[in-house]
Design a protein around this motif. Structure first.
Motif, PDB file in Angstrom:
ATOM      1  N   LEU A 216       0.817  -1.153   0.077  1.00  0.00           N
ATOM      2  CA  LEU A 216      -0.139   0.050   0.063  1.00  0.00           C
ATOM      3  C   LEU A 216       0.690   1.358   0.121  1.00  0.00           C
ATOM      4  CD1 LEU A 216      -2.790  -0.780   2.380  1.00  0.00           C
ATOM      5  CD2 LEU A 216      -2.939  -0.522   0.055  1.00  0.00           C
ATOM      6  N   ALA A 217       2.038   1.246   0.669  1.00  0.00           N
ATOM      7  CA  ALA A 217       2.789   2.466   0.869  1.00  0.00           C
ATOM      8  C   ALA A 217       3.497   2.653  -0.505  1.00  0.00           C
ATOM      9  CB  ALA A 217       3.809   2.245   1.754  1.00  0.00           C
ATOM     10  N   ILE A 218       4.041   1.527  -1.216  1.00  0.00           N
ATOM     11  CA  ILE A 218       4.824   1.734  -2.233  1.00  0.00           C
ATOM     12  C   ILE A 218       4.019   2.372  -3.594  1.00  0.00           C
ATOM     13  CG2 ILE A 218       6.079   0.470  -4.019  1.00  0.00           C
ATOM     14  CD1 ILE A 218       7.645  -0.908  -1.768  1.00  0.00           C
ATOM     15  N   PRO A 233       2.205  -1.414 -18.401  1.00  0.00           N
ATOM     16  CA  PRO A 233       0.912  -1.988 -18.489  1.00  0.00           C
ATOM     17  C   PRO A 233       0.884  -2.467 -16.796  1.00  0.00           C
ATOM     18  CG  PRO A 233       2.681  -3.300 -20.046  1.00  0.00           C
ATOM     19  CD  PRO A 233       3.170  -1.868 -19.503  1.00  0.00           C
ATOM     20  N   SER A 234      -0.384  -2.911 -16.359  1.00  0.00           N
ATOM     21  CA  SER A 234      -0.861  -3.015 -15.261  1.00  0.00           C
ATOM     22  C   SER A 234      -0.094  -4.051 -14.421  1.00  0.00           C
ATOM     23  CB  SER A 234      -2.166  -3.180 -15.191  1.00  0.00           C
ATOM     24  OG  SER A 234      -2.488  -3.586 -13.723  1.00  0.00           O
ATOM     25  N   TYR A 239       4.191  -6.352 -10.602  1.00  0.00           N
ATOM     26  CA  TYR A 239       5.269  -6.987 -10.477  1.00  0.00           C
ATOM     27  C   TYR A 239       6.648  -6.235 -10.348  1.00  0.00           C
ATOM     28  CZ  TYR A 239       2.106 -10.756 -10.199  1.00  0.00           C
ATOM     29  OH  TYR A 239       1.235 -11.598 -10.085  1.00  0.00           O
ATOM     30  N   ARG A 240       6.892  -5.456 -11.252  1.00  0.00           N
ATOM     31  CA  ARG A 240       8.485  -4.796 -11.492  1.00  0.00           C
ATOM     32  C   ARG A 240       8.703  -3.735 -10.494  1.00  0.00           C
ATOM     33  NH1 ARG A 240      11.433  -5.368 -16.403  1.00  0.00           N
ATOM     34  NH2 ARG A 240      13.391  -4.762 -15.534  1.00  0.00           N
ATOM     35  N   ARG A 244       8.337  -5.859  -6.225  1.00  0.00           N
ATOM     36  CA  ARG A 244       9.659  -5.916  -6.270  1.00  0.00           C
ATOM     37  C   ARG A 244      10.362  -5.162  -5.350  1.00  0.00           C
ATOM     38  NH1 ARG A 244      13.506  -5.771 -11.344  1.00  0.00           N
ATOM     39  NH2 ARG A 244      15.248  -6.646 -10.493  1.00  0.00           N
ATOM     40  N   ASN A 245       9.809  -4.202  -5.032  1.00  0.00           N
ATOM     41  CA  ASN A 245      10.274  -2.955  -3.981  1.00  0.00           C
ATOM     42  C   ASN A 245       9.543  -3.243  -2.508  1.00  0.00           C
ATOM     43  OD1 ASN A 245      12.091  -1.050  -4.947  1.00  0.00           O
ATOM     44  ND2 ASN A 245      10.424  -0.699  -6.589  1.00  0.00           N
TER      45      ASN A 245
END
Lengths: 325, 294
Positions: A216-218, A233-234, A239-240, A244-245
């Protein structure tokens, strides 16, 4: 002195020094704690016969075990032994504690790894699911489930599930003699299944909370908005850029849960008769075996400090922002 | 984003205390308060001895009876009334949780607050002590301490208090670090108020929310820890009733008397779930980060 000061400036070295200082404190605490245990080594190894010993014999034995020395001398002696790999000898089994620990540790580590894997497999997708529509039914529903999982005592779940399975289906793999992974993988995995599930479910809860919060934060970060604006794209965005972060704090919580697991194995290994390190502590306490309890508790604490240190250092590698500070 | 909530998300800026009270009106908090209240009522009955039977009285003729009008929760292998024993077990849990969290909270918060406010050597010492205590898995530390001391409910409480003290210290230290340099705090010392008096007049009251949340959640952890210790045989010594010990005793009789496992287990779960629901709602009110999502 100035060299030492320079060392404390470097963040990584500072963290390592801190861990070393903690370990020193851990050894002092472990040593003093178990010196206070009711009954000493003599009563432990001679049982009721200790009462029949003459004062002279008792004094000789105390001298033999070094119990007449000042506490500081005893501590230094003990620590010197520990550092050189002498963890003491069990009075009942006549086995060295080092050998016992070397035999027990792989079982506990296997249980811990399986539990963390189950916790991540349940918690991360759960967090993704909940965070996909914050505030919706799926979010509040998974939050309630996570709260319940957190509130269920592992010993209760383990007792209920294992007695139910044994009584209704006659399935009780842990009733048989324990097999290590190397001896009989099929039986070993059957015996590990329930314990790992019980511990995994209780770890899934904090993993879920962390995953949800960090996703939620990212999601609201500027770079995610930028990526969305330029037309990523969504799915790729999810994922990317987001997951990942978001994984960074999730990995950390996985490492932190290791300590909980080492505590949790005390109960779980006992219930499922797994000869691990937690069971070794309990057996030692029940048989009033100083050396076993003392050394095993120390091994667990050292392991815990080491894993925390490793998690911290790994964090630096994964997240460049921490290094910059 | 979410339009589901019926109460306005942002109430007119009110004091911290009423902010916490408002949080308790959330549906999950209401459920939590009701569950906790119910269990605490039973615990109080056990504490003052207002149970239908003496929880320790054996009646072998009535052993292993299922739930009935005379024995609501049935009886155990010694014919002891399980309802009375569950009440006594809850009383034991409540007493140990309150004492341990009380001791841990007072000592931990004082250490954390002083360390954060005065810094220097004190901060370092408190830091090392908390690090050392954190180096042990909490259940292992509680177990080692409880096994070391003479066994009674007081020593079990002290063992659990030692485990949770560093958590309170760390939780209390954090906000002090930011509060100590806030304008109204520096102003207070500037106009001649002593540092110690400023600490308790202006810094600590602003941490009330965090501390209330921490206390609620710690109570539920303490109950779980005590139950685990009793289950392992290192909690309150028998014949005193403890929920963990009752679950342990039920294991061998699970086919004959499943109620011996069901009722103590359920009482324990209801207690912990109730406290966690309350604590979670309070946390949502205190921690703005978790609020927006609800």
């Amino acid at each position: 002195m100035s060299v030492l000061l320079m060392l404390t400036r470097h963040p990584v070295l500072r963290r390592v020094l801190e861990a070393a200082l903690t370990l020193l404190g851990v050894s002092v605490l472990t040593f003093t704690l178990l010196r206070v245990l009711p009954g000493d080594q003599i009563t432990a190894s001679y049982g009721i016969e200790a009462g029949a010993l003459s004062p002279e014999q008792l004094a000789d034995l105390r001298a033999y075990y070094g119990l007449d020395q000042p506490l500081v001398t005893q501590y230094v002696h003990w620590l010197g032994g520990v550092v050189s790999g002498n963890l003491g000898v069990s009075a009942t089994s006549r086995q060295s504690v080092l050998d016992m620990t070397v035999a027990a540790l792989p079982n506990t580590l296997e249980l811990a790894v399986l539990s963390i894997a189950i916790g991540l497999l349940l918690g991360v997708p759960g967090g993704l699911f909940a965070a996909s529509r914050p505030g919706a039914t799926r979010d509040s529903g998974s939050q309630v489930a996570s709260l319940l999982a957190l509130s269920l005592p592992t010993f209760l779940v383990a007792t209920v599930v294992s007695t139910w399975l044994a009584n209704t289906f006659g399935w009780n793999p842990n009733g048989e003699e324990f097999a290590t992974l190397a001896q009989d993988p099929a039986r070993n995995l059957q015996q590990m299944l329930l314990p790992a599930l019980v511990l995994g479910v209780s770890i899934a809860s904090p993993v879920f909370q962390t995953a949800r919060a960090s996703i939620l934060a990212i999601r609201d970060e500027d770079y995610v908005r930028t990526a969305r604006a330029k037309g990523v794209p969504s799915r790729r965005l999810q994922y990317r850029h987001v997951l990942r972060n978001a994984l960074i704090p999730i990995v950390t919580i996985g490492g932190l849960q290791f300590g909980f697991l080492l505590g949790g194995t005390l109960v779980i290994e006992q219930i499922f008769s797994i000869p691990g390190i937690g069971r070794q502590v309990l057996l030692g306490l029940n048989q009033k075996e100083y050396a076993v309890v003392q050394s095993t508790v120390l091994v667990i604490a050292v392991l815990f400090v080491a894993v925390n240190l490793a998690t911290d250092l790994l964090y630096r590698v994964v997240d460049p922002r921490v290094r910059a500070e | 984003m979410s339009a589901t909530s019926t109460v306005p998300a942002r109430v007119v800026r009110t004091s911290r205390r009423s902010q916490l009270l408002v949080a308790l009106r959330a549906p999950s908090a209401v459920v939590g308060v009701v569950l906790t209240g119910l269990v605490v009522l039973l615990a109080l009955a056990g504490l003052v001895g207002l149970t239908p039977y003496d929880p320790a009285r054996q009646d072998v003729a009535a052993a292993l009876q299922g739930p009935s009008a005379t024995h609501w929760f049935g009886t155990d292998q010694f014919g002891r009334d399980l309802f009375s024993r569950v009440c006594a077990g809850l009383a034991n849990s409540l007493r140990i949780a309150v004492v341990s969290v009380g001791v841990a909270g007072v000592i931990g918060v004082l250490l954390g607050v002083f360390a954060g406010y005065f810094q220097g050597l004190l901060d370092r010492v408190v830091g090392v002590v908390t690090n050392v205590l954190f180096a042990f898995p909490s259940l292992l530390l509680a177990l080692a301490l409880a096994a070391t001391l003479e066994r009674s409910w007081v020593t079990v409480s002290l063992a659990i208090a030692t485990v949770y003290m560093p958590i309170f210290a760390r939780v209390a230290r954090g906000p002090v670090l930011s509060l100590r340099s806030v304008d109204y705090v520096t102003a207070s010392t500037a106009i001649g108020r002593s540092r110690l008096s400023t600490l308790f007049a202006h810094v600590v009251p602003n941490m009330r929310g965090i501390l209330v949340v921490q206390t609620t959640l710690s109570l539920s952890w303490a109950i779980l820890t005590e139950a685990s210790l009793s289950f392992l045989g290192f909690g309150t010594p028998p014949p005193a009733a403890s929920l963990g010990g009752m679950v342990y005793d039920s294991q061998t009789l699970s086919t004959v008397a499943p109620w011996m496992l069901a009722f103590p287990g359920a009482a324990l779960v209801v207690f912990v779930v109730g406290l966690n629901l309350v604590g979670d709602s309070l946390r949502a009110a205190v921690d703005p980060r978790s609020r927006g999502a609800r």
